[in-house]
Design an enzyme around this catalytic site. Structure first.
Site, PDB file in Angstrom:
ATOM      1  N   ASP A 102     -40.136  46.983 -43.855  1.00 42.08           N
ATOM      2  CA  ASP A 102     -40.873  45.878 -43.239  1.00 42.08           C
ATOM      3  C   ASP A 102     -42.159  46.439 -42.630  1.00 42.08           C
ATOM      4  O   ASP A 102     -43.113  46.697 -43.350  1.00 42.08           O
ATOM      5  CB  ASP A 102     -39.940  45.220 -42.212  1.00 42.08           C
ATOM      6  N   LYS A 130     -41.077  44.101 -47.835  1.00 46.83           N
ATOM      7  CA  LYS A 130     -42.018  43.062 -47.401  1.00 46.83           C
ATOM      8  C   LYS A 130     -43.376  43.725 -47.226  1.00 46.83           C
ATOM      9  O   LYS A 130     -43.780  44.066 -46.108  1.00 46.83           O
ATOM     10  CB  LYS A 130     -41.574  42.479 -46.047  1.00 46.83           C
ATOM     11  N   PHE A 151     -37.556  36.019 -42.198  1.00 47.68           N
ATOM     12  CA  PHE A 151     -36.457  36.825 -41.691  1.00 47.68           C
ATOM     13  C   PHE A 151     -35.220  36.528 -42.522  1.00 47.68           C
ATOM     14  O   PHE A 151     -34.804  35.385 -42.647  1.00 47.68           O
ATOM     15  CB  PHE A 151     -36.201  36.535 -40.213  1.00 47.68           C
TER      16      PHE A 151
END
Ligand code: IMP
Ligand code: MG
Length: 178
Positions: A102, A130, A151
């Site tokens: 992330d 991501k 999320f």
């Protein structure tokens, strides 16, 4: 539990197929080697369990505990690495196994620690990526899926330590973490 979910992002079947593909790629890339596969706890435990059973090499399986989140859905910005390394990294072909890349904060902290112990090589394998959320430049060598900027939970990923047991990856209803 399922009433908390918004939608399924990656199904059980999609994940199973992709994990087998990554396993086959690792088998090919590490022919004749004995990689040291290190799972980052806790989120990688389901992915790693499935991936490990697609690996057809004599490999060593280890875990380290790292987290940058705490009890929340936004990164705290610092990595906590929970244990001292109780295994040798020097001269090994290390593959880090992570649930999701992330901001990059967790993996870059772990990568630094591993590199300071002189591995022969280091690769990163993440189920989800991501890329638009990166705060630190770091890429995985093996990626399962590019994940939308939402999320997600399931297949090892949690919100407040729940939902890890879902066999697929799903987004949560915003009111659950609002
Ligand atoms: P990073 O340090 O920001 O790259 O985040 C990596 C860690 O944050 C992962 O190992 C997960 O534990 C957690 N994380 C990041 N995004 C999500 C998400 O969408 N759902 C659940 N956990 C996440
Ligand atoms: Mg994690």
């Amino acid at each position: 539990m399922k009433e908390d979910l918004k939608e399924i992002i990656f199904t059980e079947e999609q994940i199973k197929k992709r994990v087998a593909e990554i396993g086959a790629q690792i088998n090919q890339d590490y022919v004749g080697k004995n990689p040291l596969m290190v799972g980052i706890l806790k989120g990688s435990f389901v992915f790693f369990a499935d991936l490990a059973r697609c690996i057809d090499l004599k490999c060593e399986i280890r875990f380290i505990f790292a987290s940058s989140y705490g009890f929340s859905y936004v990164t705290s910005g610092t990595v906590r690495i929970g244990t001292d390394l109780d295994f040798e990294i020097e001269g090994r072909d290390v593959i880090l196994i992570e649930d999701i890349l992330d901001s990059g904060i967790t993996l870059s902290g772990v990568r630094k620690l591993v590199l300071s112990n002189n591995p022969s090589s280091l690769k990163i394998c993440a189920l989800l990526d991501k890329p638009t959320r990166r705060q630190i430049p770091i890429e995985a060598d093996y990626v399962g899926f590019e994940c939308p900027d939402e999320f997600v939970v399931g297949y090892g990923l949690d919100y407040a330590e729940c939902y890890r047991n879902l066999p697929f990856v799903a987004s949560l209803k915003p009111e659950i973490y609002a």
